[in-house]
Scaffold this active site. Structure first.
Site, PDB file in Angstrom:
ATOM      1  N   ARG A  37       0.844  -1.209   0.000  1.00 13.12           N
ATOM      2  CA  ARG A  37       0.000   0.000   0.000  1.00 13.12           C
ATOM      3  C   ARG A  37       0.876   1.255   0.000  1.00 13.12           C
ATOM      4  O   ARG A  37       0.489   2.299  -0.530  1.00 13.12           O
ATOM      5  CB  ARG A  37      -0.966   0.009   1.192  1.00 13.12           C
ATOM      6  CG  ARG A  37      -1.768   1.316   1.307  1.00 13.12           C
ATOM      7  CD  ARG A  37      -3.058   1.177   2.125  1.00 13.12           C
ATOM      8  NE  ARG A  37      -2.858   0.515   3.380  1.00 13.12           N
ATOM      9  CZ  ARG A  37      -2.393   1.101   4.501  1.00 13.12           C
ATOM     10  NH1 ARG A  37      -2.107   2.388   4.518  1.00 13.12           N
ATOM     11  NH2 ARG A  37      -2.244   0.404   5.601  1.00 13.12           N
ATOM     12  N   ASP A  77      -6.961  17.950 -14.918  1.00 17.17           N
ATOM     13  CA  ASP A  77      -7.238  16.621 -15.468  1.00 17.17           C
ATOM     14  C   ASP A  77      -6.749  16.658 -16.918  1.00 17.17           C
ATOM     15  O   ASP A  77      -7.364  17.288 -17.777  1.00 17.17           O
ATOM     16  CB  ASP A  77      -8.740  16.340 -15.391  1.00 17.17           C
ATOM     17  CG  ASP A  77      -9.092  14.921 -15.842  1.00 17.17           C
ATOM     18  OD1 ASP A  77      -8.299  14.315 -16.587  1.00 17.17           O
ATOM     19  OD2 ASP A  77     -10.178  14.445 -15.448  1.00 17.17           O
ATOM     20  N   TYR A  84     -15.423  15.728 -15.921  1.00 16.72           N
ATOM     21  CA  TYR A  84     -15.767  14.305 -15.876  1.00 16.72           C
ATOM     22  C   TYR A  84     -16.803  14.093 -14.755  1.00 16.72           C
ATOM     23  O   TYR A  84     -16.721  14.738 -13.703  1.00 16.72           O
ATOM     24  CB  TYR A  84     -14.488  13.503 -15.611  1.00 16.72           C
ATOM     25  CG  TYR A  84     -14.733  12.046 -15.406  1.00 16.72           C
ATOM     26  CD1 TYR A  84     -15.010  11.210 -16.481  1.00 16.72           C
ATOM     27  CD2 TYR A  84     -14.713  11.493 -14.130  1.00 16.72           C
ATOM     28  CE1 TYR A  84     -15.256   9.865 -16.287  1.00 16.72           C
ATOM     29  CE2 TYR A  84     -14.949  10.148 -13.930  1.00 16.72           C
ATOM     30  CZ  TYR A  84     -15.232   9.335 -15.019  1.00 16.72           C
ATOM     31  OH  TYR A  84     -15.476   8.016 -14.811  1.00 16.72           O
ATOM     32  N   LYS A 126      -7.129   5.164 -19.267  1.00 16.65           N
ATOM     33  CA  LYS A 126      -7.416   5.578 -20.632  1.00 16.65           C
ATOM     34  C   LYS A 126      -6.167   5.444 -21.508  1.00 16.65           C
ATOM     35  O   LYS A 126      -5.719   4.343 -21.727  1.00 16.65           O
ATOM     36  CB  LYS A 126      -8.008   6.995 -20.608  1.00 16.65           C
ATOM     37  CG  LYS A 126      -9.091   7.204 -19.512  1.00 16.65           C
ATOM     38  CD  LYS A 126     -10.352   6.389 -19.725  1.00 16.65           C
ATOM     39  CE  LYS A 126     -11.298   6.340 -18.531  1.00 16.65           C
ATOM     40  NZ  LYS A 126     -11.698   7.615 -17.971  1.00 16.65           N
TER      41      LYS A 126
HETATM   42  C1  LIG Z   1     -12.232   8.104 -16.755  1.00 12.80           C
HETATM   43  C2  LIG Z   1     -11.930   9.505 -16.370  1.00 12.80           C
HETATM   44  C3  LIG Z   1     -11.723   9.868 -15.040  1.00 12.80           C
HETATM   45  C4  LIG Z   1     -11.850   8.873 -13.898  1.00 12.80           C
HETATM   46  O1  LIG Z   1     -10.895   7.861 -14.010  1.00 12.80           O
HETATM   47  P1  LIG Z   1     -11.135   6.358 -13.448  1.00 12.80           P
HETATM   48  O2  LIG Z   1      -9.863   5.682 -13.839  1.00 12.80           O
HETATM   49  O3  LIG Z   1     -12.352   5.824 -14.127  1.00 12.80           O
HETATM   50  O4  LIG Z   1     -11.333   6.486 -11.977  1.00 12.80           O
HETATM   51  C5  LIG Z   1     -11.407  11.189 -14.758  1.00 12.80           C
HETATM   52  N1  LIG Z   1     -11.320  12.119 -15.740  1.00 12.80           N
HETATM   53  C6  LIG Z   1     -11.529  11.810 -17.032  1.00 12.80           C
HETATM   54  C7  LIG Z   1     -11.430  12.878 -18.067  1.00 12.80           C
HETATM   55  C8  LIG Z   1     -11.838  10.496 -17.389  1.00 12.80           C
HETATM   56  O5  LIG Z   1     -12.056  10.208 -18.674  1.00 12.80           O
END
Ligand SMILES: *Cc1c(COP(=O)(O)O)cnc(C)c1O
Length: 423
Positions: free
Chosen positions: A65, A190, A118, A215
């Site tokens: 962890r 982000d 998001y 992603k």
């Molecule tokens: C998918 C996504 C998230 C969240 O990510 P997870 O891996 O699903 O927790 C945050 N911001 C954007 C732009 C995303 O596409």
């Protein structure tokens, strides 16, 4: 803000080479591919050795962890790709943004964020933070002056997302970074949609970057992970809270993420090319009302995109004529496009954002931030682009564009949205 220095001696190398070599020195075995340290804990040779491991934050061989060799390897790789001093990987993108935000705010603090984020981030802003006495002001990301107006003496954090999910609006990153700095607030972006290949926020004065590594970093729809990058000092502070929240990435997922990153630069280049080609095709199609892609001249913020992005990414949104019926017809008739949440993967993924956001936005609230009944979000994959275009062409052929009533209604809404975008 603290000066950023590269944390390795590879800083002159290209992303292609870094993606393959930046973490190599952390593999202490002779295996060409580092093994998976699928273990919860690591044995000490003596009580003194145990005390040393326990006392060193993020020791890679103490308790998984806290860290693990596979986590350390992928963190090094991610920091070098983002041009950051340090990185922290988490069990999801939400684990990353939550750990970062909770590390920066405190009871009584104020956050400036955008109306368009998001969905999970919107939940964090609207539902979680207010329960701890943190107030949030959401502004139109297209207008830097709204960020300026929203700043208060207790503003600790400015949270941005650009291009934002799902309708591809942009934030002027140097302008917002400057505003936040003048008010002693930290900035967090982000950067999932753009990736560090297409957008380098740290070089524009943003303090911290987070990603859903699920992603483009992972890239193959086979893992959930997150990452935060910034100065060693800030990442250390976030780690202190991350170990309490406990959203730690498992060693196997860290290893898979490393594997995905080896081809990350070449995948992103192809995503960029495919998305631009598909966007240009869709834009001239008679069944399409509008395409939102920052690389198109017709994007209302194309000039800003050219200034702050190197290329425009693999995500686009479009609005089909015929409202929700048109969107459903297009989505149903695609043969290559996979009807699934998530994005940034080898296969093209298609979602109906109005359905995706229905959990927490009424249709009216959705339309107020540009999510129309006829909106379709496309994560353009790595298929041969002529074949993708042919698939969209045949799927759009069956879209009935003659639904005068709903069309007139959504055209009026779209017009009022767009007029807002220009001032
Ligand atoms: C998918 C996504 C998230 C969240 O990510 P997870 O891996 O699903 O927790 C945050 N911001 C954007 C732009 C995303 O596409």
């Amino acid at each position: 803000m603290a000066k950023r220095s590269r944390n390795n001696n590879h800083s002159a190398l290209s992303a292609d080479t870094l993606a393959i070599h930046a973490d190599r020195h952390l593999n202490t075995t002779s295996a060409v591919v580092a093994p998976i340290f699928q273990t919860a804990n690591f044995a000490s040779t003596s009580p003194e050795d145990f005390a040393e491991r326990a006392g060193q934050p993020r020791h890679p061989e103490f308790y998984t962890r806290y860290s693990n060799p596979n986590l350390q390897q992928v963190e090094h790789l991610l920091a070098s790709l983002e041009g950051a001093e340090a990185a922290l990987v988490t069990a999801s993108g939400m684990g990353a943004v939550t750990a970062a935000v909770l590390s920066i705010v405190h009871a009584g603090a104020h956050v400036v964020a955008q109306t368009n984020h998001y969905g999970g981030t919107l939940n964090l802003l609207r539902d979680l933070l207010p329960r701890f006495g943190v107030t949030v002001t959401q502004v139109d990301q297209r207008k830097p002056e709204e960020f300026e107006r929203a700043m208060k003496p207790n503003t600790k954090l400015v949270l941005v997302e650009s291009p934002s999910n799902p309708v591809m609006r942009l934030t002027d990153l140097p302008a917002v970074a400057k505003i936040a700095k003048a008010h002693n607030a930290l900035t967090l972006i982000d950067n999932t949609f753009a990736t560090p290949l297409n957008q380098r926020p740290l070089e524009m004065g943003i303090d911290l970057v987070f990603h859903s590594a699920t992603k483009y970093f992972g890239g193959h729809s086979d893992l959930i992970a997150g990452a935060i990058m910034g100065t060693t000092e800030l990442i250390q502070k976030i780690w202190e809270n991350h170990v309490i929240i406990g959203a730690a990435l498992g060693p196997f997922d860290a290893w898979l993420l490393t594997r995905g990153l080896r081809t990350f630069p070449m995948r992103v280049r192809q995503h960029n090319q495919n998305a631009l080609a598909l966007a240009k095709f869709l834009e001239q199609h008679p069944a399409i009302k509008e395409v939102q892609y920052p690389g198109l001249d017709s994007h209302p913020q194309h000039e800003l995109a050219r200034r702050q992005m190197k290329d425009y990414g693999g995500m686009l949104s479009l609005e089909v004529k015929g409202g929700a019926d048109g969107a459903y017809q297009l989505i149903s008739n695609l043969k290559l496009g996979v009807r699934a949440a998530s994005l940034g993967a080898v296969e093209t993924l298609v979602v109906h954002p109005a359905s995706n956001f229905a959990h927490y936005l009424t249709p009216e609230q959705g339309m107020a931030i540009g999510i129309m009944p006829g909106s379709v979000r496309v994560s353009v994959g790595l298929e041969a682009v002529e074949e993708l275009i042919a698939d969209f062409d045949q799927a759009l052929g069956s879209v009935k564009t003659s639904k005068k009533g709903s069309q007139a209604h959504s055209a009026a809404s779209a017009r009022s949205q767009r007029s807002g975008a220009h001032d």
